[in-house]
Design a protein around this motif. Structure first.
Motif, PDB file in Angstrom:
ATOM      1  N   GLN A   1       0.819  -1.223   0.000  1.00 11.18           N
ATOM      2  CA  GLN A   1       0.000   0.000   0.000  1.00 11.18           C
ATOM      3  C   GLN A   1       0.850   1.270   0.000  1.00 11.18           C
ATOM      4  N   ARG A   2       2.083   1.164  -0.474  1.00  8.55           N
ATOM      5  CA  ARG A   2       2.995   2.303  -0.421  1.00  8.55           C
ATOM      6  C   ARG A   2       2.495   3.524  -1.204  1.00  8.55           C
ATOM      7  N   GLN A   3       1.702   3.296  -2.223  1.00 10.85           N
ATOM      8  CA  GLN A   3       1.266   4.404  -3.064  1.00 10.85           C
ATOM      9  C   GLN A   3       0.049   5.146  -2.497  1.00 10.85           C
ATOM     10  N   SER A   4      -0.419   4.762  -1.328  1.00  6.87           N
ATOM     11  CA  SER A   4      -1.666   5.325  -0.802  1.00  6.87           C
ATOM     12  C   SER A   4      -1.628   6.843  -0.657  1.00  6.87           C
ATOM     13  N   ASN A   5      -0.494   7.396  -0.233  1.00 13.33           N
ATOM     14  CA  ASN A   5      -0.405   8.849  -0.063  1.00 13.33           C
ATOM     15  C   ASN A   5      -0.464   9.594  -1.391  1.00 13.33           C
ATOM     16  N   ILE A   6      -0.160   8.890  -2.464  1.00  8.94           N
ATOM     17  CA  ILE A   6      -0.166   9.506  -3.789  1.00  8.94           C
ATOM     18  C   ILE A   6      -1.586   9.840  -4.233  1.00  8.94           C
ATOM     19  N   PHE A   7      -2.571   9.071  -3.754  1.00 13.59           N
ATOM     20  CA  PHE A   7      -3.950   9.289  -4.183  1.00 13.59           C
ATOM     21  C   PHE A   7      -4.420  10.706  -3.859  1.00 13.59           C
TER      22      PHE A   7
ATOM     23  N   LYS B   1       6.762 -21.556  -1.770  1.00 13.83           N
ATOM     24  CA  LYS B   1       8.070 -22.059  -1.363  1.00 13.83           C
ATOM     25  C   LYS B   1       8.580 -21.290  -0.148  1.00 13.83           C
ATOM     26  N   GLU B   2       9.535 -21.880   0.560  1.00  9.73           N
ATOM     27  CA  GLU B   2       9.986 -21.375   1.852  1.00  9.73           C
ATOM     28  C   GLU B   2      10.365 -19.880   1.868  1.00  9.73           C
ATOM     29  N   PRO B   3      11.045 -19.355   0.854  1.00 12.43           N
ATOM     30  CA  PRO B   3      11.390 -17.933   0.909  1.00 12.43           C
ATOM     31  C   PRO B   3      10.174 -17.008   0.991  1.00 12.43           C
ATOM     32  N   LEU B   4       9.009 -17.539   0.601  1.00 14.58           N
ATOM     33  CA  LEU B   4       7.786 -16.736   0.620  1.00 14.58           C
ATOM     34  C   LEU B   4       6.863 -17.131   1.767  1.00 14.58           C
ATOM     35  N   ALA B   5       7.411 -17.791   2.765  1.00 17.39           N
ATOM     36  CA  ALA B   5       6.599 -18.280   3.883  1.00 17.39           C
ATOM     37  C   ALA B   5       5.885 -17.146   4.616  1.00 17.39           C
ATOM     38  N   GLU B   6       6.577 -16.046   4.851  1.00 19.29           N
ATOM     39  CA  GLU B   6       5.959 -14.923   5.570  1.00 19.29           C
ATOM     40  C   GLU B   6       4.876 -14.250   4.727  1.00 19.29           C
ATOM     41  N   ILE B   7       5.099 -14.210   3.426  1.00 17.42           N
ATOM     42  CA  ILE B   7       4.069 -13.684   2.527  1.00 17.42           C
ATOM     43  C   ILE B   7       2.818 -14.548   2.612  1.00 17.42           C
TER      44      ILE B   7
ATOM     45  N   PRO C   1      -0.897  -3.834   5.540  1.00 12.25           N
ATOM     46  CA  PRO C   1       0.063  -4.216   4.491  1.00 12.25           C
ATOM     47  C   PRO C   1       1.191  -5.085   5.032  1.00 12.25           C
ATOM     48  N   PHE C   2       1.869  -5.759   4.127  1.00  7.86           N
ATOM     49  CA  PHE C   2       3.026  -6.563   4.495  1.00  7.86           C
ATOM     50  C   PHE C   2       4.101  -5.642   5.065  1.00  7.86           C
ATOM     51  N   PRO C   3       4.719  -6.001   6.189  1.00 10.63           N
ATOM     52  CA  PRO C   3       5.647  -5.082   6.857  1.00 10.63           C
ATOM     53  C   PRO C   3       6.913  -4.751   6.076  1.00 10.63           C
ATOM     54  N   ASP C   4       7.270  -5.577   5.091  1.00  9.64           N
ATOM     55  CA  ASP C   4       8.469  -5.310   4.293  1.00  9.64           C
ATOM     56  C   ASP C   4       8.072  -5.227   2.818  1.00  9.64           C
TER      57      ASP C   4
ATOM     58  N   GLU D   1       9.277  -3.722   0.332  1.00 13.32           N
ATOM     59  CA  GLU D   1      10.381  -3.794  -0.632  1.00 13.32           C
ATOM     60  C   GLU D   1      10.636  -5.232  -1.093  1.00 13.32           C
ATOM     61  N   PHE D   2      10.235  -6.195  -0.254  1.00 16.70           N
ATOM     62  CA  PHE D   2      10.433  -7.600  -0.597  1.00 16.70           C
ATOM     63  C   PHE D   2       9.448  -8.055  -1.671  1.00 16.70           C
ATOM     64  N   ILE D   3       8.347  -7.333  -1.819  1.00 16.84           N
ATOM     65  CA  ILE D   3       7.306  -7.739  -2.767  1.00 16.84           C
ATOM     66  C   ILE D   3       7.750  -7.392  -4.178  1.00 16.84           C
ATOM     67  N   ASN D   4       8.183  -8.417  -4.902  1.00 21.75           N
ATOM     68  CA  ASN D   4       8.735  -8.217  -6.240  1.00 21.75           C
ATOM     69  C   ASN D   4       8.485  -9.486  -7.058  1.00 21.75           C
ATOM     70  N   ILE D   5       7.351  -9.532  -7.723  1.00 18.16           N
ATOM     71  CA  ILE D   5       6.949 -10.736  -8.458  1.00 18.16           C
ATOM     72  C   ILE D   5       7.980 -11.151  -9.514  1.00 18.16           C
ATOM     73  N   PRO D   6       8.496 -10.228 -10.344  1.00 21.43           N
ATOM     74  CA  PRO D   6       9.499 -10.653 -11.343  1.00 21.43           C
ATOM     75  C   PRO D   6      10.726 -11.288 -10.699  1.00 21.43           C
ATOM     76  N   TYR D   7      11.156 -10.746  -9.566  1.00 21.55           N
ATOM     77  CA  TYR D   7      12.314 -11.304  -8.874  1.00 21.55           C
ATOM     78  C   TYR D   7      11.991 -12.696  -8.329  1.00 21.55           C
ATOM     79  N   TRP D   8      10.827 -12.829  -7.722  1.00 21.66           N
ATOM     80  CA  TRP D   8      10.420 -14.141  -7.200  1.00 21.66           C
ATOM     81  C   TRP D   8      10.401 -15.176  -8.324  1.00 21.66           C
ATOM     82  N   ASP D   9       9.912 -14.752  -9.476  1.00 18.99           N
ATOM     83  CA  ASP D   9       9.833 -15.644 -10.624  1.00 18.99           C
ATOM     84  C   ASP D   9      11.231 -16.057 -11.079  1.00 18.99           C
ATOM     85  N   ARG D  10      12.142 -15.079 -11.169  1.00 15.22           N
ATOM     86  CA  ARG D  10      13.530 -15.381 -11.576  1.00 15.22           C
ATOM     87  C   ARG D  10      14.208 -16.332 -10.609  1.00 15.22           C
TER      88      ARG D  10
END
Length: 315
Positions: free
Chosen positions: A189-195, A224-230, A297-300, A302-311
């Protein structure tokens, strides 16, 4: 279907926008080739079904394969009933560099001509930069060319598709870009202030990544384990939604629809079922106080990066 003003452009758009990438090229979970996609007649029927259902806003891009061509064929007899937003082809070369001024102008102009031809239109409703970073947003040749295109009547409005808060803020404060398309969802939700800034400046706000490439659905399980917190965070949303009689996608989509300063919400659609679900969600009541309070929102982010997760092979 509720229609809302697209900033100060004078354009009114449906609260649900038809995201056209899926009908144009292989995209999304389980779609690996054209064999997995809709056939041309099926895609055209789906576009017309959306229009008949009250959706008037259709988003596409030069980079979306056959999407522009299909939209052009579907709405050849319905031009005055639809609002078409397309995006210029990418401006950076394979090395990630911006070409010189002359080459930039050529790329933008040729992209515009290609879009108009594919869509079968004399002018666009909205022409946007695709993947607009700070350098592109502030490039004099880019800004001047887009401004000229608007002055020439080849697009009613001009805008930019952004990723970061800084990019969105730069675009809005420029006074040039009239429509901003940005990512926003329950997890990020980082973009919320932009609205609020967008409304203050008269800029139309369009939101994408509402379901975060399907993560805010059943796809957000057994990760998978790296996305356990997500996964744990998504599970909390799902449990809360169930308690309140909603599905997770309904909760996630309704959360964005309930943002008063958002003009339209992009939903990727390549099946009648997805269209019907989006329409049903748009007709649901506003979220309860309990659901709004649970939209943490998720507390981190910056970790939310679908293209990176895919790679990384995590998806």
């Amino acid at each position: 279907m509720i229609n809302k003003a697209l900033g100060n452009t004078g354009i009114e758009v449906s609260q649900i926008a038809f995201g056209g990438v899926e009908i144009g090229l292989p995209y999304g979970p389980g779609i690996t080739s054209e064999k997995d996609m809709l056939q041309e007649n099926e895609a055209i029927d789906l576009l017309l079904q959306a229009l008949d259902s009250g959706v008037n806003f259709f988003d596409t891009a030069r980079m979306y394969g056959k999407s522009e061509e299909l939209i052009g064929k579907a709405f050849a007899q319905h031009r005055n009933e639809v609002v078409i937003c397309t995006k210029c082809q990418h401006l950076r070369d394979v090395s990630g560099n911006l070409p010189d001024e002359k080459a930039l102008v050529k790329i933008i102009r040729e992209s515009l001509v290609g879009s108009l031809k594919a869509l079968g239109m004399e002018a666009l409703d909205v022409l946007m930069l695709h993947q607009a970073d700070i350098e592109i947003l502030q490039n004099e040749a880019v800004c001047r060319t887009f401004e000229d295109i608007k002055k020439e009547g080849l697009s009613i409005a001009i805008g930019a598709s952004t990723y970061t808060v800084e990019e969105s803020e730069t675009a809005i404060n420029s006074g040039l870009w009239e429509v901003i398309q940005l990512p926003y969802n329950l997890l990020d939700q980082r973009q919320s202030n932009i609205f609020d800034l967008g409304v203050k400046k008269g800029v139309g706000m369009v939101v994408r990544s509402v379901l975060l490439r399907g993560m805010l659905s059943d796809r957000g399980k057994n990760l998978k384990e790296p996305l356990a917190e997500i996964e744990k965070h998504i599970a909390k949303y799902a449990a809360l939604a169930t308690q309140e009689g909603l599905t997770l996608p309904e909760y996630a989509t309704r959360f964005v629809l309930d943002q008063p300063n958002v003009s339209s919400v992009l939903v990727g659609i390549d099946k009648s079922l997805y269209l019907e679900k989006a329409l049903e969600t748009a007709n649901l009541p506003a979220l309860s106080k309990k659901l709004l309070a649970g939209a943490i929102p998720f507390p981190d982010p910056e970790f939310i990066n679908i293209p990176y997760w895919d790679r990384m092979g995590w998806l």
